[in-house]
Design a protein around this motif. Structure first.
Motif, short mmCIF file in Angstrom:
data_model
loop_
_atom_site.label_atom_id
_atom_site.label_comp_id
_atom_site.label_asym_id
_atom_site.label_seq_id
_atom_site.Cartn_x
_atom_site.Cartn_y
_atom_site.Cartn_z
N CYS A 133 5.08 -62.33 34.50
CA CYS A 133 4.35 -62.50 33.24
C CYS A 133 5.03 -61.58 32.24
O CYS A 133 5.09 -60.37 32.44
CB CYS A 133 2.89 -62.12 33.41
SG CYS A 133 2.00 -63.09 34.64
N ARG B 105 -2.56 -55.66 31.55
CA ARG B 105 -1.46 -55.52 32.51
C ARG B 105 -2.00 -55.17 33.89
O ARG B 105 -1.64 -55.80 34.89
CB ARG B 105 -0.48 -54.45 32.03
CG ARG B 105 0.65 -54.22 33.00
CD ARG B 105 1.52 -53.02 32.61
NE ARG B 105 2.80 -53.15 33.24
CZ ARG B 105 3.96 -53.33 32.63
NH1 ARG B 105 4.01 -53.33 31.31
NH2 ARG B 105 5.06 -53.48 33.30
N VAL C 275 4.41 -57.81 35.89
CA VAL C 275 4.25 -57.87 34.44
C VAL C 275 5.35 -57.04 33.79
O VAL C 275 5.68 -55.94 34.25
CB VAL C 275 2.87 -57.32 34.02
CG1 VAL C 275 2.73 -57.33 32.50
CG2 VAL C 275 1.75 -58.13 34.67
#
Length: 175
Positions: free
Chosen positions: A144, A156, A166
């Motif tokens: 992501c 996050r 992330v």
């Protein structure tokens, strides 16, 4: 000059107390926009990615440019009622109520490796819903990816607790 300095902060938008991080100033700056896309493309150049999925609306801008640079396809994840063909949908919570995002049923094939992109991660609700859509389509989320992380809002951490990797190019902490 780093990209963070090219991002405008709009105080008290959309309501009092919010410091809105506006990437339109980054996007209009040809050097800043190029640096943003090149840094992201460099990060993923040696990663197997089949599709970049971008979350409406600013995720479309970053995601489409990144997909082009990587030579892969782009899939839009949109707000309810914006896509013309059959969709998968996913509800998510807002401060007051719920909202829904959608993706075409045929946008992702089973086993596709997906890079999820948006401009900013705040509470993580929209990104979490997008991850659920991708998983329901049997796609594999590679990472992501965001331009901005607002770590104080916990998005996050929320995604990482669900096993997602992330990445963000910059963060705004505590202000």
């Amino acid at each position: 000059m780093p990209i963070k300095s090219r991002i405008r902060t709009v105080p008290h938008y959309p309501k009092p107390g919010i410091m809105f991080r506006d990437i339109t100033t980054l996007l209009k700056d040809p050097t800043g926009f190029r640096i943003t896309i090149n840094e992201l493309a460099s990060r993923y150049a040696n990663t197997k990615i089949d599709i970049v999925a971008g979350i409406e609306a600013r995720g479309f801008i970053i995601g489409a440019a990144l997909a082009y640079q990587l030579g892969v396809g782009f899939v839009p994840i949109r707000k309810q009622g914006k896509l013309p063909a059959a969709t998968l949908n996913q509800d998510y919570s807002l401060e007051y109520g719920t909202d829904r995002i959608e993706m075409h049923i045929d946008a992702i094939s089973a086993g596709d490796r997906i890079l999820l992109v948006d401009d900013l991660i705040a509470t993580g609700g929209t990104a979490e819903a997008a991850c659920r859509l991708i998983k329901r389509a049997h796609g594999q989320i590679v990472e992501c990816c965001f331009v901005i992380d607002l770590p104080d809002l916990g998005g996050r951490a929320r995604l990482e607790q669900q096993g997602h990797t992330v990445f963000a190019l910059c963060e705004f902490v505590g202000d």
